[in-house]
Motif scaffolding. Structure first.
Motif, PDB file in Angstrom:
ATOM      1  N   ALA A 168       1.053  -1.137   0.085  1.00  0.00           N
ATOM      2  CA  ALA A 168      -0.077  -0.137  -0.163  1.00  0.00           C
ATOM      3  C   ALA A 168       0.898   0.995  -0.022  1.00  0.00           C
ATOM      4  O   ALA A 168       2.185   0.998  -0.356  1.00  0.00           O
ATOM      5  CB  ALA A 168      -0.719  -0.069   1.001  1.00  0.00           C
ATOM      6  N   ASN A 169       0.191   2.385   0.348  1.00  0.00           N
ATOM      7  CA  ASN A 169       1.273   3.686   0.081  1.00  0.00           C
ATOM      8  C   ASN A 169       1.882   3.749   1.566  1.00  0.00           C
ATOM      9  O   ASN A 169       1.179   3.915   2.706  1.00  0.00           O
ATOM     10  CB  ASN A 169       0.222   4.749   0.113  1.00  0.00           C
ATOM     11  N   GLU A 229       1.111  -2.401   9.882  1.00  0.00           N
ATOM     12  CA  GLU A 229       0.899  -1.017  10.208  1.00  0.00           C
ATOM     13  C   GLU A 229      -0.063  -1.279  11.679  1.00  0.00           C
ATOM     14  O   GLU A 229      -1.143  -1.485  11.709  1.00  0.00           O
ATOM     15  CB  GLU A 229      -0.206  -0.074   9.564  1.00  0.00           C
ATOM     16  N   LYS A 264      -1.704  -0.760  15.075  1.00  0.00           N
ATOM     17  CA  LYS A 264      -2.756   0.201  15.569  1.00  0.00           C
ATOM     18  C   LYS A 264      -2.926  -0.037  17.044  1.00  0.00           C
ATOM     19  O   LYS A 264      -3.368   0.865  17.561  1.00  0.00           O
ATOM     20  CB  LYS A 264      -4.128  -0.263  15.115  1.00  0.00           C
ATOM     21  N   ILE A 283      -2.959  -3.832  10.733  1.00  0.00           N
ATOM     22  CA  ILE A 283      -3.436  -3.804   9.429  1.00  0.00           C
ATOM     23  C   ILE A 283      -2.276  -3.978   8.367  1.00  0.00           C
ATOM     24  O   ILE A 283      -1.425  -3.359   8.779  1.00  0.00           O
ATOM     25  CB  ILE A 283      -4.391  -2.677   8.864  1.00  0.00           C
ATOM     26  N   SER A 311       0.391  -3.762   5.782  1.00  0.00           N
ATOM     27  CA  SER A 311       0.403  -2.647   4.726  1.00  0.00           C
ATOM     28  C   SER A 311       1.446  -3.187   3.619  1.00  0.00           C
ATOM     29  O   SER A 311       1.302  -2.512   2.390  1.00  0.00           O
ATOM     30  CB  SER A 311       1.056  -1.558   5.396  1.00  0.00           C
ATOM     31  N   LYS A 353      -3.192 -10.630   2.749  1.00  0.00           N
ATOM     32  CA  LYS A 353      -2.974  -9.588   1.756  1.00  0.00           C
ATOM     33  C   LYS A 353      -3.102  -8.292   2.465  1.00  0.00           C
ATOM     34  O   LYS A 353      -3.477  -8.157   3.656  1.00  0.00           O
ATOM     35  CB  LYS A 353      -4.180  -9.895   0.833  1.00  0.00           C
ATOM     36  N   VAL A 354      -2.724  -7.283   1.841  1.00  0.00           N
ATOM     37  CA  VAL A 354      -2.928  -5.915   2.069  1.00  0.00           C
ATOM     38  C   VAL A 354      -4.170  -5.620   2.658  1.00  0.00           C
ATOM     39  O   VAL A 354      -4.972  -6.058   1.982  1.00  0.00           O
ATOM     40  CB  VAL A 354      -2.329  -4.904   0.976  1.00  0.00           C
ATOM     41  N   ASP A 355      -4.210  -4.853   3.699  1.00  0.00           N
ATOM     42  CA  ASP A 355      -5.490  -4.446   4.507  1.00  0.00           C
ATOM     43  C   ASP A 355      -6.217  -5.406   5.268  1.00  0.00           C
ATOM     44  O   ASP A 355      -7.070  -5.374   5.870  1.00  0.00           O
ATOM     45  CB  ASP A 355      -6.604  -3.790   3.306  1.00  0.00           C
ATOM     46  N   ASP A 356      -5.723  -6.645   5.500  1.00  0.00           N
ATOM     47  CA  ASP A 356      -6.157  -7.852   6.207  1.00  0.00           C
ATOM     48  C   ASP A 356      -5.866  -7.251   7.739  1.00  0.00           C
ATOM     49  O   ASP A 356      -4.644  -6.657   7.964  1.00  0.00           O
ATOM     50  CB  ASP A 356      -5.345  -8.921   6.328  1.00  0.00           C
ATOM     51  N   GLN A 357      -6.754  -7.453   8.783  1.00  0.00           N
ATOM     52  CA  GLN A 357      -6.358  -6.964   9.982  1.00  0.00           C
ATOM     53  C   GLN A 357      -6.045  -8.389  10.649  1.00  0.00           C
ATOM     54  O   GLN A 357      -6.447  -9.181  10.506  1.00  0.00           O
ATOM     55  CB  GLN A 357      -7.990  -6.648  10.781  1.00  0.00           C
TER      56      GLN A 357
END
Length: 114
Positions: free
Chosen positions: A3-4, A44, A46, A78, A80, A90-94
């Motif tokens: 991700a970014n 990332e 949290k 999450i 990233s 995958k990207v965005d999995d919690q």
């Protein structure tokens, strides 16, 4: 796949192992974001916790680290970025994790074998 991702991240850690009563026993850090290897994910964070393992790791001793020792053995966040060989995440999995103490950066034992 990523991700970014910023080039730096905030962390809490130490260079010196000081008594917990010392105001400098934990310091705020800005460090480079690690790049996940082939079978790793980048999370990332949290939420994190200082648990008994962190407490034992940072117990007072004369050793001074050349690189900061980043604390926070348990956490949630999450994904990233993922390495090329990662199939289960995958990207965005919690996710939540418990880190691998043998690594410079905390690495989740589940995520390292994604």
């Amino acid at each position: 796949m990523a991700a970014n991702i910023s080039k730096n991240m905030k962390a809490v850690g130490l260079f010196k192992y000081l008594p917990i009563s010392d105001i400098n026993s934990f310091i705020d850090l800005e460090v480079s974001v690690p790049v996940p290897k082939q079978s790793e994910v980048l999370i990332e964070v949290k939420a994190t916790a200082i648990n008994p393992i962190d407490t034992k790791l940072r117990a007072p001793k004369p050793q001074i680290e050349k690189e900061p020792r980043i604390l926070g053995f348990d956490g949630a966040g999450i994904i990233s970025a993922v390495g090329e060989a990662v199939k289960k995440f995958k990207v965005d999995d919690q996710v939540f994790f418990t880190a691998d103490l043998r690594q410079k950066w905390h690495k989740c034992s589940i995520c390292c074998f994604g």
